[in-house]
Design a protein around this motif. Sequence first.
Motif, PDB file in Angstrom:
ATOM      1  N   MET A  25     -12.467 -10.195 -37.337  1.00  0.00           N
ATOM      2  CA  MET A  25     -12.592 -11.063 -38.500  1.00  0.00           C
ATOM      3  C   MET A  25     -11.372 -10.912 -39.433  1.00  0.00           C
ATOM      4  O   MET A  25     -10.986 -11.835 -40.123  1.00  0.00           O
ATOM      5  CB  MET A  25     -13.849 -10.605 -39.243  1.00  0.00           C
ATOM      6  CG  MET A  25     -14.338 -11.478 -40.326  1.00  0.00           C
ATOM      7  SD  MET A  25     -15.927 -10.842 -40.904  1.00  0.00           S
ATOM      8  CE  MET A  25     -15.549  -9.201 -41.455  1.00  0.00           C
ATOM      9  N   GLU A  26     -10.789  -9.706 -39.433  1.00  0.00           N
ATOM     10  CA  GLU A  26      -9.654  -9.465 -40.335  1.00  0.00           C
ATOM     11  C   GLU A  26      -8.318  -9.765 -39.663  1.00  0.00           C
ATOM     12  O   GLU A  26      -7.349 -10.130 -40.316  1.00  0.00           O
ATOM     13  CB  GLU A  26      -9.627  -7.998 -40.797  1.00  0.00           C
ATOM     14  CG  GLU A  26     -10.764  -7.612 -41.703  1.00  0.00           C
ATOM     15  CD  GLU A  26     -11.894  -6.915 -40.941  1.00  0.00           C
ATOM     16  OE1 GLU A  26     -11.630  -6.328 -39.876  1.00  0.00           O
ATOM     17  OE2 GLU A  26     -13.044  -6.969 -41.425  1.00  0.00           O
ATOM     18  N   HIS A  27      -8.277  -9.538 -38.333  1.00  0.00           N
ATOM     19  CA  HIS A  27      -7.006  -9.717 -37.616  1.00  0.00           C
ATOM     20  C   HIS A  27      -7.320  -9.915 -36.134  1.00  0.00           C
ATOM     21  O   HIS A  27      -8.190  -9.217 -35.603  1.00  0.00           O
ATOM     22  CB  HIS A  27      -6.140  -8.454 -37.801  1.00  0.00           C
ATOM     23  CG  HIS A  27      -4.713  -8.666 -37.434  1.00  0.00           C
ATOM     24  ND1 HIS A  27      -4.273  -8.680 -36.130  1.00  0.00           N
ATOM     25  CD2 HIS A  27      -3.622  -8.902 -38.205  1.00  0.00           C
ATOM     26  CE1 HIS A  27      -2.970  -8.906 -36.120  1.00  0.00           C
ATOM     27  NE2 HIS A  27      -2.548  -9.042 -37.363  1.00  0.00           N
ATOM     28  N   THR A  78     -20.450   0.213 -33.265  1.00  0.00           N
ATOM     29  CA  THR A  78     -21.214  -0.513 -32.237  1.00  0.00           C
ATOM     30  C   THR A  78     -20.890  -2.005 -32.296  1.00  0.00           C
ATOM     31  O   THR A  78     -20.666  -2.644 -31.266  1.00  0.00           O
ATOM     32  CB  THR A  78     -22.735  -0.348 -32.480  1.00  0.00           C
ATOM     33  OG1 THR A  78     -23.090   1.010 -32.307  1.00  0.00           O
ATOM     34  CG2 THR A  78     -23.557  -1.207 -31.529  1.00  0.00           C
ATOM     35  N   VAL A  79     -20.845  -2.544 -33.536  1.00  0.00           N
ATOM     36  CA  VAL A  79     -20.658  -3.987 -33.689  1.00  0.00           C
ATOM     37  C   VAL A  79     -19.168  -4.349 -33.759  1.00  0.00           C
ATOM     38  O   VAL A  79     -18.686  -4.922 -34.727  1.00  0.00           O
ATOM     39  CB  VAL A  79     -21.439  -4.550 -34.912  1.00  0.00           C
ATOM     40  CG1 VAL A  79     -22.924  -4.527 -34.647  1.00  0.00           C
ATOM     41  CG2 VAL A  79     -21.139  -3.782 -36.192  1.00  0.00           C
ATOM     42  N   SER A  80     -18.460  -3.991 -32.708  1.00  0.00           N
ATOM     43  CA  SER A  80     -17.020  -4.246 -32.651  1.00  0.00           C
ATOM     44  C   SER A  80     -16.728  -5.581 -31.982  1.00  0.00           C
ATOM     45  O   SER A  80     -17.490  -6.041 -31.133  1.00  0.00           O
ATOM     46  CB  SER A  80     -16.329  -3.154 -31.834  1.00  0.00           C
ATOM     47  OG  SER A  80     -16.340  -1.936 -32.522  1.00  0.00           O
ATOM     48  N   THR A  81     -15.588  -6.142 -32.330  1.00  0.00           N
ATOM     49  CA  THR A  81     -15.150  -7.379 -31.669  1.00  0.00           C
ATOM     50  C   THR A  81     -14.655  -7.064 -30.249  1.00  0.00           C
ATOM     51  O   THR A  81     -14.855  -7.837 -29.327  1.00  0.00           O
ATOM     52  CB  THR A  81     -14.025  -8.039 -32.494  1.00  0.00           C
ATOM     53  OG1 THR A  81     -14.490  -8.192 -33.841  1.00  0.00           O
ATOM     54  CG2 THR A  81     -13.651  -9.401 -31.926  1.00  0.00           C
ATOM     55  N   LEU A  99      -5.415  -3.819 -42.425  1.00  0.00           N
ATOM     56  CA  LEU A  99      -5.483  -4.569 -41.162  1.00  0.00           C
ATOM     57  C   LEU A  99      -5.346  -6.065 -41.439  1.00  0.00           C
ATOM     58  O   LEU A  99      -4.609  -6.777 -40.748  1.00  0.00           O
ATOM     59  CB  LEU A  99      -6.817  -4.267 -40.464  1.00  0.00           C
ATOM     60  CG  LEU A  99      -7.086  -4.989 -39.149  1.00  0.00           C
ATOM     61  CD1 LEU A  99      -6.132  -4.513 -38.056  1.00  0.00           C
ATOM     62  CD2 LEU A  99      -8.537  -4.780 -38.688  1.00  0.00           C
ATOM     63  N   ALA A 100      -6.054  -6.529 -42.465  1.00  0.00           N
ATOM     64  CA  ALA A 100      -5.997  -7.960 -42.799  1.00  0.00           C
ATOM     65  C   ALA A 100      -4.576  -8.361 -43.198  1.00  0.00           C
ATOM     66  O   ALA A 100      -4.092  -9.429 -42.824  1.00  0.00           O
ATOM     67  CB  ALA A 100      -6.974  -8.259 -43.937  1.00  0.00           C
ATOM     68  N   LEU A 101      -3.892  -7.471 -43.913  1.00  0.00           N
ATOM     69  CA  LEU A 101      -2.562  -7.830 -44.426  1.00  0.00           C
ATOM     70  C   LEU A 101      -1.474  -7.771 -43.366  1.00  0.00           C
ATOM     71  O   LEU A 101      -0.596  -8.618 -43.315  1.00  0.00           O
ATOM     72  CB  LEU A 101      -2.176  -6.896 -45.584  1.00  0.00           C
ATOM     73  CG  LEU A 101      -2.982  -7.064 -46.867  1.00  0.00           C
ATOM     74  CD1 LEU A 101      -2.554  -6.030 -47.895  1.00  0.00           C
ATOM     75  CD2 LEU A 101      -2.799  -8.475 -47.429  1.00  0.00           C
ATOM     76  N   ALA A 102      -1.526  -6.775 -42.482  1.00  0.00           N
ATOM     77  CA  ALA A 102      -0.379  -6.600 -41.562  1.00  0.00           C
ATOM     78  C   ALA A 102      -0.762  -5.956 -40.229  1.00  0.00           C
ATOM     79  O   ALA A 102       0.070  -5.266 -39.626  1.00  0.00           O
ATOM     80  CB  ALA A 102       0.713  -5.786 -42.269  1.00  0.00           C
ATOM     81  N   GLY A 103      -1.980  -6.141 -39.765  1.00  0.00           N
ATOM     82  CA  GLY A 103      -2.369  -5.602 -38.459  1.00  0.00           C
ATOM     83  C   GLY A 103      -2.187  -4.087 -38.387  1.00  0.00           C
ATOM     84  O   GLY A 103      -2.399  -3.386 -39.389  1.00  0.00           O
ATOM     85  N   GLN A 104      -1.793  -3.603 -37.214  1.00  0.00           N
ATOM     86  CA  GLN A 104      -1.631  -2.149 -37.011  1.00  0.00           C
ATOM     87  C   GLN A 104      -0.699  -1.526 -38.056  1.00  0.00           C
ATOM     88  O   GLN A 104      -0.990  -0.458 -38.602  1.00  0.00           O
ATOM     89  CB  GLN A 104      -1.090  -1.883 -35.602  1.00  0.00           C
ATOM     90  CG  GLN A 104      -0.909  -0.393 -35.326  1.00  0.00           C
ATOM     91  CD  GLN A 104      -0.214  -0.102 -33.997  1.00  0.00           C
ATOM     92  OE1 GLN A 104      -0.188  -0.950 -33.098  1.00  0.00           O
ATOM     93  NE2 GLN A 104       0.335   1.089 -33.870  1.00  0.00           N
ATOM     94  N   ALA A 105       0.423  -2.205 -38.335  1.00  0.00           N
ATOM     95  CA  ALA A 105       1.390  -1.656 -39.297  1.00  0.00           C
ATOM     96  C   ALA A 105       0.747  -1.510 -40.678  1.00  0.00           C
ATOM     97  O   ALA A 105       1.012  -0.534 -41.398  1.00  0.00           O
ATOM     98  CB  ALA A 105       2.615  -2.554 -39.375  1.00  0.00           C
TER      99      ALA A 105
END
Length: 377
Positions: free
Chosen positions: A98-100, A122-125, A335-341
Motif C-alpha cells: 500500500m505504501e510502495h 501475517t497480513v503482508s502483501t 518506505l512511502a517516501l523512498a522505498g528501501q532507501a
Amino acid sequence: MTNSDLLLQNIKAEKPFPIAFSDLEKAAKEKLEVGPFGYIQSGAGNEQTLRNNRTAFEKYSITPRFLRDVSQLDTSISLFGKTFPTPLLFAPVGMNGMEHPDGEPAVAKAAEKLSIPYIQSTVSTYSMEDVAKAAPNSTRLFQLYWSKNEDISYSMVERAEKAGFSAIVLTIDTVMLGWRTEDVRNQFSPLKLGFAKGNYMQDPVFTEALPDDSFDSYVASVIDNIYHPHMTWEHVAELKMRTTLPIYLKGILHPDDAQLALENGIDGIIVSNHGGRQLDGVIGSLDALPSIVEVVAGRVPVILDSGVYSGIDVLKALALGADAVAIGRPFVYGLALAGQAGVEQVMQNIYEEFKVSLALAGASSIAEARKLQLVKA
Ligand SMILES: Cc1cc2nc3c(=O)[nH]c(=O)nc-3n(C[C@H](O)[C@H](O)[C@H](O)COP(=O)(O)O)c2cc1C
C-alpha cells in the motif's frame, strides 16, 4: 560516517530527507492518498491511546552524567542467540504494498543491510517465502495473527520454520480489529483491496478451505479468519508444543499477563498497544513497561514498541528497562517516501540520534543506558 556528517549531508542536500517524526509524517501525508495515509497514521476510537503513547515519553526527563569517557560506544544487543549492532527492530506492519510497490521485500532488504531484525506481518502483501528470497541474510521473525481455522496458523508457522525465520511473534491484542473511525471516514479498507494477499494465497491450508477462487472469497476468508475472540493461553501452550522456534508475545501491557507468559514458557515479550490502533483508552506503552520489567526480572527479553519516534525515545525506553525497541510508523513513512532507501534513512537517523543521546547522557553501552536515571515530571 559520523552522526554530524549525516546531519550536514542533509543540510547541503537539495531536498533534505525529513528527520523529525513530525516532518516525516507531513511528507508522507503529501505523498500518499487520503485512505492509506489515514490507515497508517490514525489510532482507534478517539485516539486517546495514540496520544498516551507520546505523552508517556514526554513525561520522562533524563538526568545525565558527565565526565565519563564516552568516546567508544557499544550499542550491540543479543537476541535469538545472535548479536545485533543496534537496539532496534522493525515492528510488524501489514500490507506494505500500500505504501510502495516494493513492499515487504524492500523493508527486509533494508533490515538485512543494517543488521536489524525484521518482523514480518501475517497480513503482508508479499509472502514470507518472497521475503526470505529477497533478503536471505536478514534475521526474520514471523508475526502470527491467529486464524479461526487453527490449521492455517500451524501451517504458517511451519512455513516460517522452512523459510528460515528465527522466531514467532504472536500478536495477542488483535483478536478482532479495533474501532478505526478514520478508515470509516475515508471508506478505506486495505484488507478489502487485497493488500494482505501474500501469506494467505500461498498457504495450502488457506487456499484449500476457500469455497472458490474468486477475489471476494479470498477477502471474506481473510476477514473471517482474523476474527478469533476465542483465543486463550491454551492456544499459546499448544503453539509452543507445535514449534521449535522461540515464541514472543506481542501486546502485553499488564504485569500479570507478563507473569502468565513466563509460566507458559514464552521466550520474549513485546510491550505494545499496537500503536494505539486496537483498544482505545489504553495505558501508554512506555507507562506499562516498568512493572513488566520488574516481573520479568531479566528472565526473557522485553522489547517495547508504540510511540518510539526518535533516538531520545529509544534511550528513555532502555533506561526504563527495555532490552530493545521496535519501530513502527516511522519506517512505514520512509518506505512511502523512498522505498528501501527511505526505510534505511529513517532507521539510520533514529540510530544516529540514539548514539549522540547515549553519549551525551554519559553512557557507553546498552547496559549503562539501562542504569540511567529518569525523572517523571
Ligand atoms: C499501518 C500499520 C499496520 C500494522 N500492522 C500490524 C500487523 O500486521 N501486525 C502486528 O502485530 N502489528 C501491526 N501494527 C502495529 C505495529 O507492529 C506496532 O505495534 C506499532 O506500529 C507501534 O507503534 P508506532 O507506530 O507508534 O511505532 C501495525 C501498525 C501500523 C501503523
